[in-house]
Design an enzyme around this catalytic site. Structure first.
Site, short mmCIF file in Angstrom:
data_model
loop_
_atom_site.label_atom_id
_atom_site.label_comp_id
_atom_site.label_asym_id
_atom_site.label_seq_id
_atom_site.Cartn_x
_atom_site.Cartn_y
_atom_site.Cartn_z
N VAL A 22 -45.19 -14.37 -29.84
CA VAL A 22 -46.60 -14.10 -30.14
C VAL A 22 -46.96 -12.65 -29.82
O VAL A 22 -47.49 -11.92 -30.66
CB VAL A 22 -47.52 -15.06 -29.37
CG1 VAL A 22 -48.98 -14.66 -29.54
CG2 VAL A 22 -47.31 -16.49 -29.83
N ASP A 40 -43.31 -6.33 -20.63
CA ASP A 40 -42.72 -7.63 -20.36
C ASP A 40 -41.87 -7.51 -19.09
O ASP A 40 -41.23 -6.48 -18.86
CB ASP A 40 -41.84 -8.09 -21.53
CG ASP A 40 -41.60 -9.60 -21.51
OD1 ASP A 40 -42.18 -10.30 -22.36
OD2 ASP A 40 -40.83 -10.07 -20.64
N THR A 90 -47.64 -20.89 -22.04
CA THR A 90 -48.26 -21.87 -21.15
C THR A 90 -47.59 -23.22 -21.37
O THR A 90 -48.08 -24.05 -22.15
CB THR A 90 -49.78 -21.97 -21.40
OG1 THR A 90 -50.01 -22.01 -22.82
CG2 THR A 90 -50.52 -20.80 -20.81
N THR A 125 -52.62 -20.38 -24.88
CA THR A 125 -53.30 -21.65 -25.07
C THR A 125 -53.54 -22.32 -23.73
O THR A 125 -52.61 -22.53 -22.95
CB THR A 125 -52.48 -22.58 -25.96
OG1 THR A 125 -52.22 -21.93 -27.21
CG2 THR A 125 -53.22 -23.89 -26.22
N CYS A 265 -46.12 -25.30 -28.72
CA CYS A 265 -47.53 -25.48 -29.12
C CYS A 265 -47.88 -26.95 -29.32
O CYS A 265 -48.47 -27.58 -28.46
CB CYS A 265 -47.82 -24.68 -30.38
SG CYS A 265 -47.81 -22.90 -30.14
N ARG A 336 -37.27 -23.50 -27.16
CA ARG A 336 -38.11 -24.08 -26.11
C ARG A 336 -38.66 -25.45 -26.53
O ARG A 336 -39.22 -25.61 -27.59
CB ARG A 336 -39.28 -23.15 -25.80
CG ARG A 336 -38.91 -21.89 -25.04
CD ARG A 336 -40.11 -21.00 -24.83
NE ARG A 336 -40.60 -20.46 -26.09
CZ ARG A 336 -41.73 -19.77 -26.21
NH1 ARG A 336 -42.50 -19.57 -25.16
NH2 ARG A 336 -42.10 -19.30 -27.38
#
Length: 460
Positions: A22, A40, A90, A125, A265, A336
């Protein structure tokens, strides 16, 4: 002159904190207009970016080579920026409660380097309230500054779809929010620099947080319904894909499809919403029911595979199964929370030997997360079953004749010929047919063609 005007005149900089699937595309997009610092904590990732290598495959190596993003892992560099965008993952914990560790850590890092007059926008999120109730106190504590006086905050939920080169930051309406009207206006102006589709100003930060978390919860529930239909129709020996094609001819039928729902997500966000709801004393019924169906689909696919192998008279313990695709979605290296791993683990519980083929997956992450080393297509021989789990573009050149060669069966003879001979002869031909188990989760192949070629074929 406000902060937006200073950014446009390159008197101030934007920072991106978190350069994953993202954050990195956002940084690259803004760098076409203004000065951007890309930060990062992963030093290896930063080195790859500096070498012009895109490990996410979201924008490509050529774009990374030519971008003006100032990539760094030195947090002190964040002090050079005044507009900060936080885009860290998250995830959820093992108990499926929110894991805000990456977001809290990013907030501490930024807080240590926050300067007066800054605006911090969170994209991760979260459930409603996280920005103001959790992130702001951390920023204040680490910086010694006062929110609303020394710095401002906003929230703009990410809507980037990894692996999707059509729906990008520039082409998706961007929701923005701010703690006050002045902040909202500046945040909107900044994003309008790069978002061609325009921005939508949410009434508050909590409204924007809530809108984001329900977008994926809604999709999750709709896919869960399709998965439940698939389970029902498979029991009825009805092809689910055929049913959905017919139902889809009605103008208001929602075109969702069954599948493995993983990733960072859709497979995660609903738990953020239900967690907050439980804190308020409400226990979700629909959302968690949908989540349970989707979480169990990996096991269901594995069990269905075993049943088809038994039908083909295969010895299950010690059987060899190839799985094509292990990422959470097609054409994306992200592994992931991939539900393909659930299929693998369940098959291994039966004593099945599993080989994975995935030229797209991030090999390092795949080994680190799951201890899986993918192999090449050339290594797929003498299989008892083949599963096509993720329809990468690389797999679409594989035809059924190619798949047939992956099994340890007798020489293939067209099943139509066999049926003709069988219909006119009482002799047992003794030819081993219909023992090639093909599990086509997303329906890459034509079912009728596969069955005519002697496959024991199954799909969701």
């Amino acid at each position: 002159m406000n902060l937006f005007e200073k950014i446009v005149k390159r008197e101030e900089k934007i920072s991106l904190i978190g350069l994953g699937y993202v954050g990195m595309p956002i940084a690259v997009s803004f760098a076409n207009k203004v000065d951007v610092i890309g930060f990062d904590v992963n030093k290896e990732k930063i080195q790859l970016y500096k070498k012009g290598i895109d490990p996410t495959k979201e924008v490509g190596n050529e774009v990374i080579k030519n971008t003006t993003v100032d990539f760094t892992s030195d947090e002190i560099r964040l002090r050079e920026a005044k507009f900060h965008i936080v885009a860290v993952p998250t995830p959820v914990k093992v108990d499926r409660t929110p894991d805000l560790t990456p977001l809290e850590s990013a907030s501490r890092t930024l807080g240590r380097n926050l300067t007066k007059g800054s605006i911090v926008v969170f994209e991760s999120t979260v459930y409603p309230g996280v920005t103001e109730d959790i992130c702001v106190p951390i920023l204040e504590k680490e910086s010694g500054l006062k929110c609303g006086v020394d710095f401002k905050v906003g929230y703009s939920p990410e809507r980037i779809n990894p692996g999707d080169h059509e729906h990008r930051l520039e082409t998706i309406i961007k929701v923005v929010s701010g703690m006050d009207e002045e902040t909202l206006g500046i945040v909107a102006q900044v994003y309008e620099l790069v978002v061609d589709a325009g921005v939508y100003k949410a009434g508050s930060i909590k409204v924007a947080e809530a809108a984001k978390v329900i977008e994926n919860a809604q999709r999750d529930i709709n896919i869960a319904f399709m998965n439940e239909l698939s389970i029902i129709f498979n029991k009825m020996d009805i092809d689910t894909k055929a049913v959905l094609e017919v139902a889809g001819t009605k103008w208001n039928f929602l075109k969702f499809f069954p599948g493995l729902v993983g990733g960072h997500c859709i497979g995660v966000d609903p738990y953020y919403l239900t967690y907050k709801a439980e804190q308020m004393g409400y226990y979700s019924q629909i959302i968690l029911s949908g989540r349970k169906i989707n979480d169990d689909m990996g096991k269901y696919v594995a069990e269905s595979t075993v049943k088809k192998m038994i039908k083909a008279n295969k010895q299950i313990k010690g059987a060899k199964v190839a799985i094509f695709g292990v990422t959470f979605k097609e054409n994306c290296p992200d592994v992931r929370n991939t539900k393909v791993v659930d299929v693998i683990k369940e098959l291994e519980e039966y004593g099945v030997q599993v080989k994975v083929v995935d030229p797209v997956a991030d090999r390092e992450d795949l080994w680190h997360e799951y201890r899986i080393n993918p192999c090449s297509i050339d290594e797929i021989k003498e299989m008892d079953a083949v599963i096509f789990a993720v329809p990468h573009e690389e797999f679409k050149t594989i035809n059924l004749e190619d798949v047939k060669k992956m099994y340890g069966t007798l020489e293939y003879i067209n099943s139509e010929v066999i049926r003709e001979i069988a219909a006119t002869s009482e002799v047992d031909l003794g030819i081993k047919q219909n023992d090639c188990v093909l599990i086509d989760i997303k329906g890459m192949f034509n079912r009728l063609e596969a069955e005519n070629k002697g496959f024991i074929y199954w799909r969701l």
